[in-house]
Design a protein around this motif. Structure first.
Motif, PDB file in Angstrom:
ATOM      1  N   LEU A 112      -3.013   6.602   5.729  1.00 24.68           N
ATOM      2  CA  LEU A 112      -3.195   5.163   5.557  1.00 24.68           C
ATOM      3  C   LEU A 112      -3.685   4.445   6.820  1.00 24.68           C
ATOM      4  N   ALA A 113      -2.910   4.549   7.889  1.00 28.57           N
ATOM      5  CA  ALA A 113      -3.119   3.668   9.037  1.00 28.57           C
ATOM      6  C   ALA A 113      -4.447   3.878   9.766  1.00 28.57           C
ATOM      7  N   PRO A 114      -4.789   5.115  10.173  1.00 26.32           N
ATOM      8  CA  PRO A 114      -6.067   5.271  10.886  1.00 26.32           C
ATOM      9  C   PRO A 114      -7.273   4.929  10.019  1.00 26.32           C
ATOM     10  N   GLU A 160       0.809  -1.223   0.000  1.00 27.20           N
ATOM     11  CA  GLU A 160       0.000   0.000   0.000  1.00 27.20           C
ATOM     12  C   GLU A 160       0.843   1.274   0.000  1.00 27.20           C
ATOM     13  N   LEU A 161       2.138   1.154   0.225  1.00 28.42           N
ATOM     14  CA  LEU A 161       2.975   2.340   0.410  1.00 28.42           C
ATOM     15  C   LEU A 161       3.176   3.175  -0.854  1.00 28.42           C
ATOM     16  N   PRO A 162       3.522   2.574  -2.012  1.00 26.16           N
ATOM     17  CA  PRO A 162       3.817   3.413  -3.190  1.00 26.16           C
ATOM     18  C   PRO A 162       2.670   4.339  -3.588  1.00 26.16           C
ATOM     19  N   ASP A 174       9.517   5.226  -0.663  1.00 26.27           N
ATOM     20  CA  ASP A 174      10.867   5.255  -0.086  1.00 26.27           C
ATOM     21  C   ASP A 174      10.989   4.312   1.117  1.00 26.27           C
ATOM     22  N   PHE A 175       9.857   3.792   1.609  1.00 25.14           N
ATOM     23  CA  PHE A 175       9.857   2.971   2.811  1.00 25.14           C
ATOM     24  C   PHE A 175       9.782   1.488   2.471  1.00 25.14           C
ATOM     25  N   ALA A 215       7.688  15.281   7.890  1.00 22.83           N
ATOM     26  CA  ALA A 215       6.307  15.762   7.787  1.00 22.83           C
ATOM     27  C   ALA A 215       5.565  15.066   6.653  1.00 22.83           C
ATOM     28  N   ALA A 216       6.252  14.864   5.523  1.00 16.55           N
ATOM     29  CA  ALA A 216       5.623  14.189   4.392  1.00 16.55           C
ATOM     30  C   ALA A 216       5.329  12.729   4.724  1.00 16.55           C
ATOM     31  N   ALA A 217       6.270  12.069   5.394  1.00 16.97           N
ATOM     32  CA  ALA A 217       6.065  10.675   5.777  1.00 16.97           C
ATOM     33  C   ALA A 217       4.912  10.548   6.766  1.00 16.97           C
TER      34      ALA A 217
END
Length: 223
Positions: free
Chosen positions: A212-214, A27-29, A35-36, A203-205
């Protein structure tokens, strides 16, 4: 002989249910977090180091809050390419009423403890709570975004600085409780120039993971 071919213990369906609420690497990209990468899941069994509150009479509350153990918990972690930001996520489930009591303890810690110390081996590490009104992460706005006490959800977000000046770690944690379940989302980095490039990347991360998470944890409630 039959024991050699015994059926494996069935997976805990409660843990599987909780695991579906965690952010995944896939789900990150799309969230701008390419970058993670995902790390090995951290252990939830380790006890935190002993802590001493300031004022001292809150020491028991402090240790109870940070040492609280859930009935069920799943965790994951992510780190960016240069290892400057680590994001830990945990989703847990407690016995009825315990999650609300734990959140009440955490609120009291952040409201009444401006600082505390952790004993790690022979070292005493000072932890300071950043005044939410002075935190560029605007935690009070984040709490309003994800808290809905009328519907059973509440949110608490604070930043802590740990260590001596010039070598401080910056630790920002969002806690979201929905009934007897809780989300913990923690961002760890070095504390640096608040206007520097590292602060902007952090801040961007944070913005990406807060999208995403909540949302995955609360699901239709945010609809």
């Amino acid at each position: 002989m039959s024991q050699l071919f015994a059926e494996p213990e069935p997976a805990d369906p409660g843990l599987e249910d909780l695991a579906r609420l965690l952010v995944t690497a896939a789900e990150l990209p799309a969230a701008g977090l390419g970058d993670f990468t995902e790390l090995a899941s951290p252990s939830s069994d380790e006890d935190p180091p002993p802590m001493t509150a300031s004022p001292p009479e809150l020491t028991a509350v402090l240790n109870r809050a940070f040492g609280d153990k859930a009935a069920r918990e799943v965790r994951t972690s992510f780190m960016n390419a240069d290892s400057s930001i680590v994001v830990d996520e945990g989703v847990s489930e407690r016995v009825p009423g315990a999650a609300a009591a734990w959140m009440a303890d955490m609120r009291r810690v952040y409201a009444e403890c401006a600082s505390w110390t952790m004993s790690v081996g022979d070292d005493e590490i000072t932890v300071q709570v950043v005044d939410p009104a002075e935190d560029p992460g605007e935690p009070l706005k984040v709490e309003q975004r994800f808290g809905d006490e009328g519907g059973g959800a509440e949110a608490l977000m604070r930043t802590m600085l740990a260590g001596p000046p010039g070598q401080q770690a910056r630790i920002t944690t969002l806690l979201v409780r929905d009934g007897d379940r809780a989300l913990e989302l923690t961002f760890r980095s070095l504390a640096g120039d608040p206007d520097g490039p590292d602060a902007h990347r952090l801040a961007a991360a944070m913005a990406g993971f807060l999208d995403l998470a909540p949302a995955k944890f609360l699901g239709p409630r945010l609809g």
